[in-house]
Design a protein around this motif. Structure first.
Motif, mmCIF file in Angstrom:
data_model
loop_
_atom_site.group_PDB
_atom_site.id
_atom_site.type_symbol
_atom_site.label_atom_id
_atom_site.label_comp_id
_atom_site.label_asym_id
_atom_site.label_seq_id
_atom_site.Cartn_x
_atom_site.Cartn_y
_atom_site.Cartn_z
ATOM 1 N N ALA A 1 0.898 -1.173 -0.009
ATOM 2 C CA ALA A 1 0.035 -0.055 -0.092
ATOM 3 C C ALA A 1 0.848 1.267 -0.043
ATOM 4 O O ALA A 1 0.737 2.270 0.379
ATOM 5 N N ALA A 2 2.056 1.211 -0.635
ATOM 6 C CA ALA A 2 3.021 2.248 -0.448
ATOM 7 C C ALA A 2 2.299 3.604 -1.257
ATOM 8 O O ALA A 2 1.597 3.182 -2.213
ATOM 9 N N SER A 3 2.545 4.623 -0.498
ATOM 10 C CA SER A 3 2.143 5.762 -1.065
ATOM 11 C C SER A 3 0.740 6.307 -0.670
ATOM 12 O O SER A 3 0.596 7.319 -0.960
ATOM 13 N N ILE A 4 -0.200 5.307 -0.425
ATOM 14 C CA ILE A 4 -1.399 5.684 -0.120
ATOM 15 C C ILE A 4 -1.524 6.048 1.356
ATOM 16 O O ILE A 4 -0.994 5.243 2.447
ATOM 17 N N PRO A 5 -2.066 7.141 1.693
ATOM 18 C CA PRO A 5 -2.277 7.705 3.364
ATOM 19 C C PRO A 5 -3.235 6.946 3.987
ATOM 20 O O PRO A 5 -4.466 7.762 4.259
ATOM 21 N N TYR A 6 -3.355 5.574 4.031
ATOM 22 C CA TYR A 6 -4.373 4.871 4.724
ATOM 23 C C TYR A 6 -4.453 5.083 6.179
ATOM 24 O O TYR A 6 -3.085 5.179 6.726
#
Lengths: 316, 308, 276
Positions: C67-72
């Motif tokens: 999930a790199a780059s996603i601000p979850y």
């Protein structure tokens, strides 16, 4: 074999020069560089001008065919007489205008102390002694009159003089693009004139027949990097004027030096594997740089550069 | 009183109406795309998504990362004008106004990283000729097309399109298209490099307005990081000898061919031709949570429990 | 004398205000009759997105857990790590990664046309998905922006779908104003926008990426489509996609995708959704 190669090299140079002479000379363009230094492009090789209260110093004089317009531009734009010509090397696109400037100077008789009877200062044409030797022998290089030869030669690692209140330091770069290369450093103006040791738009012409070598070429580029001090964010600062092409700085020389070293490394590796020149050229060790440094009009194609590197690495 | 009032009216003359958008301000880059590549840095041999030719590929394969330490002149080298918009840094944009007419002459950008600066001339001046020096940021001119600022840049020094050795030549130019929507600024960059790309490289980045941002100095000084063996030494891998090129495919379970870049690999139809990975993987092991919360600095190990 | 000075000053200010209008700027737009009529730029045609960014998250199905780059948010981790494509297939949820917030990131082609004067249709060949962008009145726009789609929309009780309900408008520019007549007020530059703004709500919960990084049914999607041409004649648009999900995202997730116009739709190749 070497004589045939050097003869072919001379023919190639003279053909290029003749073609340039026969075609219409491009207009001259003048650009300020830094301090007292400016550059005139369009006369063959870049012609660098340092001008001030003492007069004018030229680094190189372009092609013979451009000498007329060049001299006219210098007369119109810069006050004072041309009192110094420094030739960076012997090639005709850099010494071709010597005769014209020498004629204009008149070469008046000197007294026993070397001064003119009328009190004016004579033009001095200076280059490394290897340049004089080759030009004077007429075996290689263009034919110049005696007056156009760089008779104020130097044979030491460097020579300095002061002109227009600025030190001017001539550094001999042994066995680089030729064996007579000089780079000219103007410390006060913060300019290095590199001659054909550095030609950002194309591969260096390592003139093996005239004593050039890839090791000397690399050492010369490193020496230029020793002299340059960049400005903020590694650009600007010391200006580097190449033998041909745009005004540059340290960062441009670094990229160029790296390219020469990397191609040298590859050719060296192939030589170690026992490959002949034909085999090395077929391996195309410069193929990732050709698209940047070779155009249809380039004097030095990738195969030529590789051949020069090969020859200088295998020379006994 | 009336005289005073009238005098004040004179001080606020009306001005003609022209289409412009204000892009000035302090902007923070959003890294919601390609964060691992843009911040910690790309893996060696990762040429994915780049329309590179064989020359660029060999340059990348030859690249030895020691070069930026050993060649000291690279230690403080900033990004090119094109890569500035992509890489690590916040940005401040200031209008440059003619002091007499107060008309906009240029936009000036400053990046925090390496204090990179650009000027985008808006006054219609021509680009310089081929003798002019090339700079990191190049020479930029801009024109408005309704709410879009179109920028053209020439005279660039050699730099890179990815920080793993894929170069961008000094023959390249690039265009940009800037659009602001509220607090978001989107910049689409189109790089044309006849020497190293077979078609334009198009990437777009978004910035968010960050009014509280304070940008300090970032003064770089080079040092002796790694001893240099000799003066004519520039770290490089001879062709065919780089041992690291398969890493990115192996780490992420990708087909090696896809990691080599090239225009053919960019289009949807490539998916049907893409070979199978040589070392398939099922589960992420590297940069999985990069950019999130406590892992904002991108540790290799995921902070979250590994998926089963 | 004082009165004369005041009159002169007033008239001069009035003259400057009138004379300094300069050449007529872009006309203040009157409300267009239809979405098609209001278009300053043309999005119709077939478009392809060369994948030059986020390659290993778009061109292939990313690895599970990537999930790199996603601000979850942290509470999305369990969902990310539980992704099971076989389960999605069994449940008939193959299209979960083809919802509006993710559709334009999937490598494929779009065919854009006017279904009618107020509906711009986007057909995606990947997943054979169709999005309809409605150019409607201000009231329904406001409703859509608040996510109150079920009440504010013209069609009531519409079930959430993968593509949701999209309300489109040509982004309003800013009318120029002339100053000089009110203290402290200077003139304002006008600006005319050529951007297409789309707000989408009423979405089914889906995946931002094919490997199961989730977005919820509370998501509001805002997009800006911006056209440009290049000196080589190529035509492009960039779509800025802003995903607001109060459930799974800590901040808005913003991506930009670039599309190039193709000469025809010969390469438009519909393929069904795939959960893998």
């Amino acid at each position: 074999m070497m004589r045939m190669v050097s003869a072919l090299g001379l023919v190639a140079i003279l053909c290029a020069v003749t073609a340039a002479q026969q075609s219409e000379a491009p207009p001259l363009r003048v650009y300020p560089v830094q301090g007292a230094v400016s550059v005139i492009a369009g006369a063959g090789g870049n012609v660098v001008v340092q001008n001030g209260k003492d007069g004018t110093l030229l680094v190189d004089t372009g092609l013979a065919a451009s000498a007329g317009p060049l001299a006219a531009e210098v007369r119109a734009r810069y006050r004072g007489a041309v009192l110094w010509i420094v030739n960076t090397h012997l090639h005709p696109d850099h010494v071709g205008g010597n005769d014209a400037f020498a004629q204009a100077d008149g070469r008046k008789p000197l007294d026993f102390l070397g001064a003119r009877f009328d009190g004016t200062q004579p033009l001095k044409i200076i280059a490394h002694s290897n340049v004089l030797a080759r030009l004077a022998s007429a075996a290689n290089g263009p034919r110049l009159s005696d007056a156009g030869l760089p008779r104020d030669e130097y044979a030491t690692p460097f020579k300095d003089l002061r002109f227009n209140d600025e030190p001017v330091v001539l550094h001999h770069e042994p066995r680089a693009h030729t064996d007579g290369d000089t780079i000219v450093y103007f410390p006060k103006s913060d300019v290095v004139v590199a001659g054909d040791i550095f030609t950002p738009g194309g591969y260096p012409f390592i003139d093996v027949a005239n004593g050039g070598s890839v090791a000397g070429e690399i050492a010369a580029l490193n020496h230029i990097l020793d002299l340059t001090v960049p400005g903020h964010t590694q650009e600007g600062g010391t200006s580097v004027v190449p033998g041909h092409g745009r005004l540059c700085d340290e960062a441009d020389v670094v990229e160029y030096r790296d390219m020469v070293v990397i191609v040298r490394d590859r050719v060296q590796d192939l030589i170690k594997k026992g490959m002949t020149l034909d085999q090395v050229q077929a391996a195309a060790p410069s193929r990732d740089y050709d698209s940047e440094y070779v155009t249809a009009a380039s004097f030095v194609k990738g195969a030529d550069f590789v051949a020069a590197v090969y020859r200088s690495l295998t020379a006994k | 009183m009336r005289v005073v009032l009238a005098a004040l009216l004179l001080a606020f003359p009306a001005a003609p109406a022209f289409a412009q958008v204000d892009v000035s301000g302090a902007w923070a880059s959003l890294y919601h795309e390609d964060l691992p590549e843009r911040l910690p840095g790309p893996e060696l041999g990762d040429y994915m998504g780049l329309p590179i030719n064989d020359a660029a590929r060999l340059r990348g394969d030859s690249y030895d990362a020691d070069r930026i330490s050993i060649v000291q002149e690279y230690q403080c080298r900033p990004h090119g004008g094109d890569y500035q918009m992509r890489g690590l840094s916040n940005m401040r944009i200031d209008p440059v106004l003619d002091p007499v007419t107060q008309q906009l002459v240029a936009w000036h950008t400053r990046m925090g990283f390496q204090e990179m600066e650009r000027t985008i001339w808006m006054d219609g001046r021509p680009h310089p000729d081929d003798m002019a020096p090339h700079t990191w940021s190049g020479f930029s001119t801009g024109t408005w097309q309704n709410n879009m600022l179109n920028v053209r840049t020439t005279h660039l020094k050699e730099n890179y399109v990815r920080r793993n050795g894929i170069p961008r030549s000094a023959n390249a130019t690039f265009t940009e298209h800037w659009v602001r929507h509220g607090t978001y600024l989107t910049v689409t960059t189109v790089i044309t490099d006849p020497a190293l790309l077979t078609e334009p490289l198009v990437r777009s980045q978004t910035w968010v307005l960050d009014p509280g941002q304070r940008m300090g100095r970032d003064i770089c000084e080079y040092g002796d990081e790694v001893p240099r063996e000799r003066r004519d030494y520039v770290p490089n891998h001879l062709p065919g000898t780089n041992p690291f090129l398969h890493e990115v495919a192996d780490w992420y379970g990708l087909p090696f061919e896809a990691t080599r870049g090239g225009a053919e690999t960019l289009y949807p139809e490539y998916r049907s031709k893409m070979p199978k990975p040589e070392k398939p993987k099922l589960v992420c092991e590297r940069y999985c949570t990069c950019g999130v919360g406590a892992n904002a600095v991108c540790l290799l190990a995921p902070t979250a429990p590994r998926p089963r | 004398m004082r009165r004369a000075c005041a009159i002169v000053a007033f008239v001069t200010g009035l003259w400057q205000g009138l004379a300094a209008q300069g050449p007529p700027g872009p006309p203040v737009p009157t409300p267009p009759k239809s979405g098609r009529e209001g278009a300053l730029v043309d999005f119709t045609g077939t478009w392809v997105s060369p994948v030059m960014e986020d390659y290993r998250w778009r061109m292939v199905t990313p690895l599970k857990g990537d999930a790199a780059s996603i601000p979850y948010r942290q509470d999305a981790v369990a969902i990310i790590n539980a992704w099971n494509p076989a389960k999605d297939e069994a449940a008939g949820l193959q299209c979960k990664a083809y919802g509006a917030p993710a559709l334009l990131r999937i490598p494929g082609r779009l065919r854009i046309s006017w279904q009618d004067d107020n509906t711009l249709k986007i057909e995606a060949d990947q997943g054979t998905q169709t999005r309809l962008l409605w150019f409607t009145s201000g009231a329904t726009r406001a409703g859509a922006a608040r996510g109150v789609s079920a009440v504010a929309l013209a069609k009531a009780d519409v079930k959430p779908t993968w593509q949701g309900q999209s309300i489109a408008r040509w982004e309003a520019g800013q009318a120029p104003t002339a100053g000089g007549f009110a203290l402290g007020t200077s003139a304002r530059w006008g600006s005319r926008s050529q951007s297409l703004e789309v707000v989408t709500t009423n979405l089914r919960d889906g995946y931002l990426r094919k490997n199961g990084v989730p977005y919820s049914d509370k998501t509001t999607l805002t997009e800006y489509f911006d056209r440009f041409s290049e000196p080589d004649g190529q035509e492009w648009f960039t779509v800025t996609t802003i995903v607001n999900d109060p459930v799974h995202l800590a901040t808005p997730f913003v991506t930009t995708t670039d599309f190039r116009r193709e000469p025809n739709d010969a390469k438009f190749s519909p393929v069904p959704c795939s959960a893998r």
